[in-house]
Write an enzyme that holds these catalytic residues in place. Structure first.
Site, PDB file in Angstrom:
ATOM      1  N   ASP A  66       0.945  -1.354  -0.139  1.00 35.58           N
ATOM      2  CA  ASP A  66      -0.014  -0.101  -0.050  1.00 35.58           C
ATOM      3  C   ASP A  66       0.793   1.354   0.068  1.00 35.58           C
ATOM      4  O   ASP A  66       0.686   2.299  -0.720  1.00 35.58           O
ATOM      5  CB  ASP A  66      -0.879   0.020   1.088  1.00 35.58           C
ATOM      6  CG  ASP A  66      -1.907  -0.845   1.209  1.00 35.58           C
ATOM      7  OD1 ASP A  66      -2.097  -1.662   0.047  1.00 35.58           O
ATOM      8  OD2 ASP A  66      -2.831  -1.019   2.102  1.00 35.58           O
ATOM      9  N   ALA A  67       1.994   1.195   0.840  1.00 34.62           N
ATOM     10  CA  ALA A  67       2.919   2.491   0.838  1.00 34.62           C
ATOM     11  C   ALA A  67       3.333   2.571  -0.450  1.00 34.62           C
ATOM     12  O   ALA A  67       3.318   3.993  -1.040  1.00 34.62           O
ATOM     13  CB  ALA A  67       3.868   2.047   1.773  1.00 34.62           C
ATOM     14  N   LEU A 116     -13.375   7.424   5.467  1.00 36.95           N
ATOM     15  CA  LEU A 116     -13.096   8.011   6.657  1.00 36.95           C
ATOM     16  C   LEU A 116     -11.695   8.505   6.443  1.00 36.95           C
ATOM     17  O   LEU A 116     -11.060   8.062   5.420  1.00 36.95           O
ATOM     18  CB  LEU A 116     -12.924   7.089   7.722  1.00 36.95           C
ATOM     19  CG  LEU A 116     -14.169   6.358   8.442  1.00 36.95           C
ATOM     20  CD1 LEU A 116     -13.766   5.190   9.286  1.00 36.95           C
ATOM     21  CD2 LEU A 116     -15.020   7.299   9.041  1.00 36.95           C
ATOM     22  N   GLU A 146     -15.210   2.398  17.965  1.00 37.28           N
ATOM     23  CA  GLU A 146     -15.537   1.005  17.315  1.00 37.28           C
ATOM     24  C   GLU A 146     -14.190   0.515  16.724  1.00 37.28           C
ATOM     25  O   GLU A 146     -13.527   1.175  16.223  1.00 37.28           O
ATOM     26  CB  GLU A 146     -16.624   1.175  16.113  1.00 37.28           C
ATOM     27  CG  GLU A 146     -17.992   1.610  16.527  1.00 37.28           C
ATOM     28  CD  GLU A 146     -18.650   2.165  15.159  1.00 37.28           C
ATOM     29  OE1 GLU A 146     -18.172   1.595  14.172  1.00 37.28           O
ATOM     30  OE2 GLU A 146     -19.864   2.763  15.601  1.00 37.28           O
ATOM     31  N   LYS A 148     -11.930  -0.911  14.123  1.00 41.83           N
ATOM     32  CA  LYS A 148     -12.043  -0.674  12.822  1.00 41.83           C
ATOM     33  C   LYS A 148     -11.397  -2.075  12.038  1.00 41.83           C
ATOM     34  O   LYS A 148     -10.244  -2.162  12.112  1.00 41.83           O
ATOM     35  CB  LYS A 148     -11.034   0.541  12.107  1.00 41.83           C
ATOM     36  CG  LYS A 148     -11.034   0.906  10.659  1.00 41.83           C
ATOM     37  CD  LYS A 148     -10.289   1.942  10.487  1.00 41.83           C
ATOM     38  CE  LYS A 148     -10.297   2.512   8.889  1.00 41.83           C
ATOM     39  NZ  LYS A 148     -10.119   1.335   8.107  1.00 41.83           N
ATOM     40  N   GLU A 205     -18.692  -4.165   7.756  1.00 44.56           N
ATOM     41  CA  GLU A 205     -17.445  -4.670   6.921  1.00 44.56           C
ATOM     42  C   GLU A 205     -17.478  -6.290   6.620  1.00 44.56           C
ATOM     43  O   GLU A 205     -17.983  -6.796   7.735  1.00 44.56           O
ATOM     44  CB  GLU A 205     -16.351  -4.362   7.834  1.00 44.56           C
ATOM     45  CG  GLU A 205     -14.843  -4.305   7.330  1.00 44.56           C
ATOM     46  CD  GLU A 205     -14.427  -3.012   6.567  1.00 44.56           C
ATOM     47  OE1 GLU A 205     -15.295  -2.055   6.065  1.00 44.56           O
ATOM     48  OE2 GLU A 205     -13.343  -2.884   5.856  1.00 44.56           O
ATOM     49  N   CYS A 439      21.987 -13.825 -13.909  1.00 46.85           N
ATOM     50  CA  CYS A 439      20.509 -14.249 -13.399  1.00 46.85           C
ATOM     51  C   CYS A 439      20.599 -15.581 -12.417  1.00 46.85           C
ATOM     52  O   CYS A 439      21.364 -16.562 -13.305  1.00 46.85           O
ATOM     53  CB  CYS A 439      19.766 -14.454 -14.526  1.00 46.85           C
ATOM     54  SG  CYS A 439      17.985 -15.350 -14.101  1.00 46.85           S
ATOM     55  N   CYS A 457      17.034  -9.583 -15.754  1.00 43.82           N
ATOM     56  CA  CYS A 457      17.494 -10.765 -16.534  1.00 43.82           C
ATOM     57  C   CYS A 457      16.827 -10.577 -18.054  1.00 43.82           C
ATOM     58  O   CYS A 457      15.591 -10.286 -18.227  1.00 43.82           O
ATOM     59  CB  CYS A 457      17.024 -12.135 -16.013  1.00 43.82           C
ATOM     60  SG  CYS A 457      17.393 -13.490 -17.171  1.00 43.82           S
TER      61      CYS A 457
HETATM   62  S1  IVH Z   1     -17.734   4.127   9.261  1.00 44.61           S
HETATM   63  C1  IVH Z   1     -19.294   6.938   8.219  1.00 44.61           C
HETATM   64  N1  IVH Z   1     -16.886   2.190  10.902  1.00 44.61           N
HETATM   65  O1  IVH Z   1     -12.904   1.665   7.078  1.00 44.61           O
HETATM   66  C2  IVH Z   1     -18.186   6.610   7.407  1.00 44.61           C
HETATM   67  N2  IVH Z   1     -15.945   2.213   8.873  1.00 44.61           N
HETATM   68  O2  IVH Z   1     -11.074   3.654   5.938  1.00 44.61           O
HETATM   69  C3  IVH Z   1     -18.246   5.392   6.846  1.00 44.61           C
HETATM   70  N3  IVH Z   1     -14.338   0.208   8.632  1.00 44.61           N
HETATM   71  O3  IVH Z   1     -14.808   2.477   4.329  1.00 44.61           O
HETATM   72  C4  IVH Z   1     -17.260   4.370   7.618  1.00 44.61           C
HETATM   73  N4  IVH Z   1     -14.693  -0.498  10.539  1.00 44.61           N
HETATM   74  O4  IVH Z   1     -14.913   0.153   4.959  1.00 44.61           O
HETATM   75  C5  IVH Z   1     -16.726   2.789   9.789  1.00 44.61           C
HETATM   76  N5  IVH Z   1     -16.468   0.461  12.516  1.00 44.61           N
HETATM   77  C6  IVH Z   1     -16.569   1.033  11.496  1.00 44.61           C
HETATM   78  C7  IVH Z   1     -15.517   0.570  10.349  1.00 44.61           C
HETATM   79  C8  IVH Z   1     -15.380   1.064   9.252  1.00 44.61           C
HETATM   80  C9  IVH Z   1     -14.129  -0.533   9.090  1.00 44.61           C
HETATM   81  C10 IVH Z   1     -13.893   0.393   7.177  1.00 44.61           C
HETATM   82  C11 IVH Z   1     -14.762   0.871   6.179  1.00 44.61           C
HETATM   83  C12 IVH Z   1     -14.468   2.152   5.746  1.00 44.61           C
HETATM   84  C13 IVH Z   1     -12.921   2.385   5.918  1.00 44.61           C
HETATM   85  C14 IVH Z   1     -12.490   3.665   6.037  1.00 44.61           C
END
Ligand code: IVH
Length: 710
Positions: A66-67, A116, A146, A148, A205, A439, A457
């Site tokens: 990703d980086a 987000l 929450e 993530k 998710e 090689c 190579c």
């Molecule tokens: S809220 C209100 N809550 O993280 C905005 N997202 O990096 C909608 N994700 O697109 C997202 N856990 O796929 C929300 N508890 C959580 C989450 C969560 C995982 C994911 C989601 C989002 C992404 C953003």
């Protein structure tokens, strides 16, 4: 992160002409040259990003971290900022998320499906809170934290308590309809209980718990199938299977965390909403907490960092949301990020371990990729045995040597990285590493082009390159032949049963030899042979992608298939004809032409043809429909629909929709605040249409465009 495939554009004029016609100042010429280089690099970056997006989104098999992707994206963004004249609406910087794949139907999001913003430490979190408080004109609002979970976002549509549709995020407005697959996930209720609403969309998710992920990968290893890089990719791959039975066999789960929209009354707060969702039987995100103020929320988020590895799922941060919907509405959304929620991202996991040896792996395009063999170390929930070392320059810059104790970092990424050596612990006699002169597989002298990071190579028939090519050919998104993993392919080469992908189709004649192979009983042979046979019907685009032509990812392959309709037509096309396709540029065209002309590739194509592999699409490329042969360009904002919808409607009628105006353009459709294309149309005398004219044509051909967008 905002990954998004997008076709490249070819804009701007060749600066060499300008320089030639006006010998004025050297400064001007230099500026032109810079301009020219910027345009080339922008095209190249769009190619690269498109390619890696296909690997990530369509194949769930990323090749870079990703980086590294972020670095490409950032470079493109900076170049476009410096040269706004090259920005096109379809540049990856202008669009976010993955577009829906044609194989699935469309899931329209009535409300934009948001993502987000991120914060990485306490200061950034406090700054987010300060801004929110400023806009809300109070700072005493409650917050919910929450987990993530690292999976893929999913929307569920319920009507009268029944699950009627499930869709991925896609670009936020239109995702893929994956209802049949999501129905197979145990934790997603088909029917709700208790007091439900008439119609609502809930978001959450879909993920793969760690235990299920490890077990699945072990099984795949035993079958000689490619392993998934991480639970996130595995979950995304499982959800986007065309056969729901495959999805059902994968250990998926879902956690919901948000109400998308509702016909009916919703509670006043997020916390109450979560309770209501639970009452109906929906699985809400584990570990949610309500906090009266921000420092308590921050303390919880920070406390999670130490616990992250103890959880049964991959977690990449903590989400903090403002509880009251009234405050949420007041703060609103910027772009696709709500101001009322933020992701507190975990710092990457780091650890130290011993680097035993630096080895080199030969990639499909012949690149020599150095990597570190490490003393196994547990980190971020996984055991790390290898780490990437990018290239020789990078190894020297960081001064990494065999025998060093090194710092290794893993940021929920595909491949862990070696950050650098712990110099105080370097053993005596540790020597700087050098790329081998030859090689390691073919023994050919290594080539290191001036100014390029990678060494190669140069031998196109280097056994490693050929094997990687066949691995790609049978892989997902290409011929998709189940049961032919890296190990099986190695066996086939080692026993001289194949020399290239074309030979796969003659394997059924070598049944006895196949059965004699280790771990290949009669049944597996029958299965593999049947899978090979079935792959003959793969779509043309999959075949073209499978060739592994440099710069040709799934998206470009689809463009080539659609435009030419057959491998023969691509072979017969000139470089210019290929480059003229919208979304294909000169770099790709050159690469495609060279591949098609190559003698060895011609032989492979002959083998495929003899075996009856599908090499043309029905209808032979020529578009059908009442607008066949017409070319349109859209610019500016339309009132009744998004440009993408308008484009799709025109294409359904057989027209092609491009981004550059030429003499062949049937009409340029001009909306509000049009770009330079309208001016260009006037300049060359291409017809200009307003939205009414477009709608009239669509209506005339019976296309109803719902007035849903915007
Ligand atoms: S809220 C209100 N809550 O993280 C905005 N997202 O990096 C909608 N994700 O697109 C997202 N856990 O796929 C929300 N508890 C959580 C989450 C969560 C995982 C994911 C989601 C989002 C992404 C953003």
């Amino acid at each position: 992160m905002a990954r998004k495939p997008a076709p490249r554009s070819r804009g701007g004029s060749a600066p060499s002409q300008a320089a030639g016609s006006d010998p004025a100042s050297a400064a001007e010429t230099a500026a032109d040259a810079a301009h020219f280089h910027a345009r080339n690099r922008i095209e190249e970056l769009r190619d690269l990003i498109g390619y890696h997006n296909t690997r990530y989104y369509d194949l769930d098999a990323p090749e870079i971290t990703d980086a590294e992707w972020d670095a490409l994206f950032r470079e493109l963004k900076e170049l476009e900022e410096a040269h706004p004249e090259f920005v096109t609406p379809d540049s990856p910087t202008q669009r976010v998320g993955a577009p829906p794949q044609a194989a699935f139907g469309i899931f329209e999001h009535r409300e934009l499906m948001l993502s987000l913003g991120n914060v990485f430490n306490a200061d950034e979190f406090r700054e987010w809170h300060r801004r929110a408080a400023e806009l809300a004109e109070r700072d005493d609002f409650a917050l919910v934290t929450e987990a993530k979970i690292d999976g893929l976002a999913m929307a569920l549509l319920y009507e009268d308590g029944r699950l009627v549709q499930a869709g991925t995020r896609g670009d936020g407005r239109r995702g893929e309809n994956v209802t049949q697959n999501v129905r197979t996930i145990d934790s997603v209720p088909a029917r709700l209980r208790g007091r439900t609403a008439e119609r609502f969309e809930v978001r959450g998710e879909v993920y793969m718990p760690k235990a299920g992920f490890e077990a699945m990968n072990q099984e795949r290893a035993a079958q000689g199938e490619p392993l998934f890089a991480n639970p996130r990719n595995a979950a995304a791959g499982a959800v986007r299977q065309l056969d729901p039975n495959v999805t059902a066999s994968r250990p998926l789960a879902m956690a919901v965390y948000q109400l998308g929209w509702i016909d009916g009354t919703a509670p006043d707060t997020h916390w109450e909403t979560l309770a209501w969702l639970r009452e109906m039987g929906l699985p809400t995100t584990p570990e949610t907490r309500l906090h009266p103020e921000s420092e308590a929320a921050l303390a919880t988020a920070e406390a999670w960092v130490a616990r992250r590895d103890t959880l049964p799922f991959d977690m990449d941060g903590v989400v903090v949301k403002i509880n009251e919907f009234a405050v949420q509405r007041q703060l609103g959304v910027v772009g696709r990020e709500p101001r009322w929620a933020v992701a507190f991202k975990f710092p990457p996991a780091e650890g130290t371990t011993l680097l035993h040896k630096i080895d080199v792996n030969v990639g499909r395009t012949g690149t020599l990729n150095p990597f570190a063999m490490l003393e196994p170390v547990r980190m971020g929930g996984a055991t790390i045995r290898m780490a990437t070392l990018h290239n020789e320059d990078d190894i020297h810059r960081k001064d990494i040597r065999a025998g060093d104790t090194v710092v290794v970092r893993r940021a929920g990424e595909v491949i862990p990285q070696v950050v650098g050596p712990v110099l105080g612990r370097r053993p005596k006699g540790a020597r700087p590493w050098r790329m081998p002169d030859r090689c390691p597989v073919s023994g050919d002298p290594v080539v290191h082009p001036e100014g390029e990071a990678m060494a190669y190579c140069p031998n196109p028939v280097c056994p490693a390159v050929v094997r990687r090519t066949v691995e790609h050919f049978v892989g997902r998104g290409a011929m998709d032949i189940e049961g032919l993993g890296e190990k099986r392919i190695a066996q086939l080469f080692d026993h001289d049963l194949i020399e290239d992908g074309g030979d796969l189709y003659a394997l059924h004649e070598k049944r006895a030899a196949l059965i004699a192979l280790e771990r290949m009983g009669e049944r597996s042979v029958d299965n593999v042979v049947a899978a090979i046979e079935a792959s003959k019907q793969r779509p043309l685009a999959a075949l073209i992608f499978g060739f592994g032509i440099r710069h040709v990812g799934g998206e470009v392959a689809a463009l080539l298939a659609q435009h030419f309709g057959s491998v023969d037509a691509i072979h017969a096309a000139s470089r210019e004809e290929i480059a003229a396709i919208d979304g294909v540029g000169p770099v790709i065209a050159e690469s495609v032409s060279a591949w098609m002309a190559n003698e060895r590739n011609r032989e492979i194509l002959e083998k495929l043809r003899r075996a009856g592999v599908r090499m043309a699409e029905e209808g032979g490329g020529a578009r059908k429909g009442p607008l066949a042969g017409q070319q349109f360009v859209l610019t500016g904002r339309l009132e009744t629909m998004g440009r993408d919808i308008a484009g799709a409607a025109l294409k359904r009628l057989g027209a092609s929709v491009g981004s550059s105006v030429s003499k062949k353009t049937t009409a340029v459709i001009v909306g509000d605040a049009p770009g330079s294309k309208a001016a260009r149309a006037k300049q060359i005398g291409a017809p200009l249409w307003d939205e009414e004219q477009l709608l009239a044509v669509l209506r005339e051909h019976g296309v109803q465009v719902a007035e849903q967008e915007r």
